[in-house]
Scaffold this motif. Structure first.
Motif, PDB file in Angstrom:
ATOM      1  N   THR A   1       0.710   5.557   3.648  1.00  0.00           N
ATOM      2  CA  THR A   1       0.685   4.194   3.062  1.00  0.00           C
ATOM      3  C   THR A   1       0.495   4.561   1.797  1.00  0.00           C
ATOM      4  N   ALA A   2       0.429   3.433   0.757  1.00  0.00           N
ATOM      5  CA  ALA A   2       0.350   3.571  -0.629  1.00  0.00           C
ATOM      6  C   ALA A   2      -0.891   3.843  -0.875  1.00  0.00           C
ATOM      7  N   GLY A   3      -0.943   5.300  -1.037  1.00  0.00           N
ATOM      8  CA  GLY A   3      -2.214   6.138  -1.202  1.00  0.00           C
ATOM      9  C   GLY A   3      -2.909   5.813  -2.552  1.00  0.00           C
ATOM     10  N   MET A   4      -2.152   5.747  -3.449  1.00  0.00           N
ATOM     11  CA  MET A   4      -2.726   5.453  -4.816  1.00  0.00           C
ATOM     12  C   MET A   4      -3.558   3.862  -4.892  1.00  0.00           C
ATOM     13  N   VAL A   5      -2.918   2.931  -4.265  1.00  0.00           N
ATOM     14  CA  VAL A   5      -3.337   1.648  -4.068  1.00  0.00           C
ATOM     15  C   VAL A   5      -4.481   1.341  -3.155  1.00  0.00           C
ATOM     16  N   ARG A   6      -4.587   2.326  -2.220  1.00  0.00           N
ATOM     17  CA  ARG A   6      -5.682   2.343  -1.117  1.00  0.00           C
ATOM     18  C   ARG A   6      -6.777   2.995  -1.956  1.00  0.00           C
ATOM     19  N   LEU A   7      -6.664   3.953  -2.399  1.00  0.00           N
ATOM     20  CA  LEU A   7      -7.687   4.788  -3.159  1.00  0.00           C
ATOM     21  C   LEU A   7      -8.419   3.896  -4.097  1.00  0.00           C
ATOM     22  N   LEU A   8      -7.662   3.185  -4.994  1.00  0.00           N
ATOM     23  CA  LEU A   8      -8.466   2.327  -5.878  1.00  0.00           C
ATOM     24  C   LEU A   8      -9.105   0.968  -5.335  1.00  0.00           C
ATOM     25  N   ARG A   9      -8.515   0.573  -4.544  1.00  0.00           N
ATOM     26  CA  ARG A   9      -9.188  -0.714  -3.592  1.00  0.00           C
ATOM     27  C   ARG A   9     -10.653   0.175  -3.055  1.00  0.00           C
ATOM     28  N   ALA A  10     -10.638   1.118  -2.441  1.00  0.00           N
ATOM     29  CA  ALA A  10     -11.742   1.917  -1.927  1.00  0.00           C
ATOM     30  C   ALA A  10     -12.856   2.169  -3.123  1.00  0.00           C
ATOM     31  N   ARG A  11     -12.248   2.492  -4.184  1.00  0.00           N
ATOM     32  CA  ARG A  11     -13.078   3.082  -5.437  1.00  0.00           C
ATOM     33  C   ARG A  11     -13.692   1.870  -6.211  1.00  0.00           C
ATOM     34  N   ASP A  12     -12.850   0.866  -6.242  1.00  0.00           N
ATOM     35  CA  ASP A  12     -13.286  -0.394  -7.025  1.00  0.00           C
ATOM     36  C   ASP A  12     -14.180  -1.245  -6.306  1.00  0.00           C
ATOM     37  N   ARG A  13     -13.640  -1.642  -5.023  1.00  0.00           N
ATOM     38  CA  ARG A  13     -14.195  -2.580  -4.265  1.00  0.00           C
ATOM     39  C   ARG A  13     -14.284  -3.922  -4.742  1.00  0.00           C
ATOM     40  N   HIS A  14     -14.181  -4.200  -6.161  1.00  0.00           N
ATOM     41  CA  HIS A  14     -14.299  -5.503  -6.803  1.00  0.00           C
ATOM     42  C   HIS A  14     -13.383  -5.328  -7.946  1.00  0.00           C
ATOM     43  N   CYS A  15     -13.434  -6.517  -8.634  1.00  0.00           N
ATOM     44  CA  CYS A  15     -12.948  -6.737  -9.904  1.00  0.00           C
ATOM     45  C   CYS A  15     -13.796  -5.974 -10.905  1.00  0.00           C
ATOM     46  N   ARG A  16     -13.196  -5.062 -11.814  1.00  0.00           N
ATOM     47  CA  ARG A  16     -14.235  -4.213 -12.567  1.00  0.00           C
ATOM     48  C   ARG A  16     -14.432  -4.629 -13.824  1.00  0.00           C
ATOM     49  N   PHE A  17     -14.246  -5.906 -14.085  1.00  0.00           N
ATOM     50  CA  PHE A  17     -14.851  -6.678 -15.338  1.00  0.00           C
ATOM     51  C   PHE A  17     -16.269  -7.119 -15.312  1.00  0.00           C
ATOM     52  N   PRO A  18     -17.162  -6.622 -16.463  1.00  0.00           N
ATOM     53  CA  PRO A  18     -18.617  -6.896 -16.041  1.00  0.00           C
ATOM     54  C   PRO A  18     -19.068  -8.130 -15.340  1.00  0.00           C
ATOM     55  N   GLY A  19     -19.794  -7.924 -14.254  1.00  0.00           N
ATOM     56  CA  GLY A  19     -20.259  -8.977 -13.476  1.00  0.00           C
ATOM     57  C   GLY A  19     -19.348  -9.879 -12.422  1.00  0.00           C
ATOM     58  N   CYS A  20     -18.126  -9.338 -12.644  1.00  0.00           N
ATOM     59  CA  CYS A  20     -17.156  -9.952 -11.362  1.00  0.00           C
ATOM     60  C   CYS A  20     -17.580  -9.373 -10.155  1.00  0.00           C
ATOM     61  N   ARG A  21     -17.183 -10.192  -8.890  1.00  0.00           N
ATOM     62  CA  ARG A  21     -17.497  -9.568  -7.751  1.00  0.00           C
ATOM     63  C   ARG A  21     -16.229 -10.071  -6.739  1.00  0.00           C
ATOM     64  N   GLN A  22     -15.192 -10.288  -7.451  1.00  0.00           N
ATOM     65  CA  GLN A  22     -14.009 -10.728  -6.687  1.00  0.00           C
ATOM     66  C   GLN A  22     -13.358  -9.459  -5.983  1.00  0.00           C
ATOM     67  N   PRO A  23     -13.262  -9.482  -4.609  1.00  0.00           N
ATOM     68  CA  PRO A  23     -12.911  -8.451  -3.868  1.00  0.00           C
ATOM     69  C   PRO A  23     -11.712  -7.788  -4.220  1.00  0.00           C
ATOM     70  N   ALA A  24     -11.502  -6.536  -3.990  1.00  0.00           N
ATOM     71  CA  ALA A  24     -10.268  -5.658  -4.870  1.00  0.00           C
ATOM     72  C   ALA A  24      -8.947  -6.037  -4.138  1.00  0.00           C
ATOM     73  N   ILE A  25      -9.075  -6.444  -2.697  1.00  0.00           N
ATOM     74  CA  ILE A  25      -7.730  -6.922  -1.961  1.00  0.00           C
ATOM     75  C   ILE A  25      -7.340  -8.270  -2.695  1.00  0.00           C
ATOM     76  N   ARG A  26      -7.970  -8.887  -3.510  1.00  0.00           N
ATOM     77  CA  ARG A  26      -7.613 -10.330  -4.339  1.00  0.00           C
ATOM     78  C   ARG A  26      -7.408  -9.933  -5.926  1.00  0.00           C
ATOM     79  N   CYS A  27      -7.316  -8.709  -5.892  1.00  0.00           N
ATOM     80  CA  CYS A  27      -7.198  -8.348  -7.511  1.00  0.00           C
ATOM     81  C   CYS A  27      -5.773  -7.960  -8.023  1.00  0.00           C
ATOM     82  N   GLU A  28      -5.526  -7.669  -9.276  1.00  0.00           N
ATOM     83  CA  GLU A  28      -4.195  -6.887  -9.650  1.00  0.00           C
ATOM     84  C   GLU A  28      -4.711  -5.613 -10.108  1.00  0.00           C
ATOM     85  N   LEU A  29      -3.827  -4.576 -10.073  1.00  0.00           N
ATOM     86  CA  LEU A  29      -4.095  -3.227 -10.601  1.00  0.00           C
ATOM     87  C   LEU A  29      -3.628  -3.437 -12.120  1.00  0.00           C
TER      88      LEU A  29
END
Length: 464
Positions: free
Chosen positions: A359-387
């Motif tokens: 699989t695209a290991g880097m993308v998967r790791l970042l989705r697993a690590r971040d879980r959501h958008c990393r801007f303060p206060g945002c909870r948009q799931p990582a699967i709907r975010c941009e790297l």
């Protein structure tokens, strides 16, 4: 990825930043005054409820007497607060619950450690916790709340409360699932609400699939509009026939100005009534995949102990509420691929991620690590975010996990087109700096499910 070139005056001048800094300073003072006023109001309303109970003490029909006393006091206060007496009576009950059952939370709010939003979340979730465990719940909850937005702590506190409940989440979920149903609630103007009470993972999957199908339709509509504009220019130059014009006019996209909510509702109706989405412009399979091929995606974190049936605690559905262990096991068993997470033994931060399939290991790791958008206060799931490259690739930033983070489209644009700045430290920690110089620390969120456990009890040597 974006570049900061050519932004012009959109970044704001130094004078604008100074003006904003003054507004922020004023806002801090207003927030402190508002908090103090809110605390006083809650203590006053709780005292009103206690007065009503004292007035009814010793009455032969104590319940009725208390109700009448409470109504009278609520009606009196309603005139001051310019509200209905029913509203005031509800607020009095809420204030009594907070003051009497959550004293640690009340003290933390009064001291400015947390805000009203945190208090609301603690009180909402705390009702799941037995009275004898509530003080410990409050202590842990307040630690989680400090320095974090209320919307970010909701799922963590819900998970904490679920684990403190005397009955397992699986037992309670099975009872709740038995009450699943569909009902229609009549509305105005010939409209009704179709309400489905379903297990969370199924409900979230339905919304995700409808959203992705709606986006496919809107994307195809935009492409058709662009093609139509090109053909119109050709018509003006005598390059298209009358037959071509007739075909374009008969397109399913003529006068289609539906919003994504409207498209979602239409696809939902078509799927249920006809089995396939009749409004699918790619139904013949001549596009980039048909809508029928689109499946829902959900991101679930579940501990190994839950997968092997040794723990019935809830799993974490990213960006939503907990799900029961049985559903998590079923999702893991049916998944075409899944990732194993290595977490930090103390902080719980995801350090490594591997999979049993390529699989695209880097993308998967970042989705697993971040879980959501990393801007303060945002909870948009990582699967709907941009790297996003923390240091832009155009500035020499490496395409590596130490320089990448998930940002939703809105906050990706904010990073690149305003004076907000961000640095990334080890472990995925982001340090955001606002235009006025305020610092916001964004740690990589630890999974809400437990990936570590104590050693199992010694049961003696194995039987063979």
């Amino acid at each position: 990825m974006h570049s900061n070139d050519g932004l012009g005056s959109g970044m704001g001048s130094d004078a604008d930043v100074d003006a904003l800094a003054q507004l922020v300073a004023d806002a801090e003072g207003i927030a402190d005054a508002a908090r103090a006023a809110q605390v006083r109001e809650f203590r006053l309303l709780a005292a009103a409820g206690q007065l009503a109970e004292a007035q009814s003490a010793g009455a032969p029909e104590k319940v009725k007497a208390r109700e009448m006393a409470l109504r009278g006091i609520a009606a009196e206060l309603a005139g001051v607060f310019v509200a209905t007496d029913r509203t005031l009576q509800r607020r009095i009950d809420e204030a009594r619950d907070l003051v009497e059952n959550y004293p640690v939370t009340m003290a933390a709010w009064e001291a400015g450690r947390i805000v009203r939003g945190h208090v609301r979340v603690i009180q909402e979730v705390g009702c799941l916790v037995p009275a004898e465990s509530r003080a410990e719940f409050e202590r842990v909850a307040i630690e989680r709340c400090e320095g974090e937005r209320p919307n970010r702590v909701l799922e963590a506190l819900r998970m904490l409360a679920e684990r403190m409940h005397p009955r397992t989440f699986t037992e309670r979920h099975e009872e709740a699932a038995a009450a699943r149903c569909i009902r229609v609630q009549a509305g105005a103007d010939g409209m009704s609400d179709l309400i489905a009470t379903l297990p969370t993972a199924i409900a979230d999957g339905i919304v995700d699939r409808l959203t992705r199908q709606a986006r496919e339709i809107i994307s195809a509509r935009a492409q058709a509009d662009a093609a139509g504009a090109t053909d119109a220019r050709a018509d003006a130059n005598g390059g298209a026939s009358d037959a071509d014009t007739t075909i374009r006019d008969g397109s399913s996209f003529v006068d289609d100005g539906r919003t994504i909510d409207q498209v979602r509702a239409d696809v939902f109706s078509d799927l249920l009534l006809a089995g396939t989405p009749a409004l699918d412009p790619t139904a013949s399979g001549d596009g980039d995949g048909t809508l029928g091929a689109i499946r829902a995606r959900v991101q679930v974190a579940v501990s190994a102990l839950t997968l092997i049936g040794q723990d019935e605690g809830p799993a974490d559905l990213a960006g939503r509420s907990p799900i029961d262990a049985a559903t998590a096991r079923e999702l893991a068993g049916n998944a075409t691929s899944w990732e194993r997470l290595l977490t930090h033994p103390v902080t719980g931060t995801v350090l490594e991620c591997d999979t049993y399939r390529p699989t695209a290991g880097m993308v998967r790791l970042l989705r697993a690590r971040d879980r959501h958008c990393r801007f303060p206060g945002c909870r948009q799931p990582a699967i709907r975010c941009e790297l996003d490259h923390t240091i832009a690739a155009s500035d020499g930033g490496a395409t590596h996990v130490c320089n990448l983070a998930n940002l939703c489209k809105r906050h990706h644009d904010v990073k690149h087109h305003t004076r907000w700045q961000v640095r990334q430290l080890s472990g995925g920690r982001l340090i955001w700096t606002s235009p006025t110089g305020r610092i916001y620390r964004e740690d990589a969120p630890p999974p809400l499910v437990a990936f570590t456990t104590t050693d199992p009890p010694d049961t003696g040597p194995p039987p063979f």
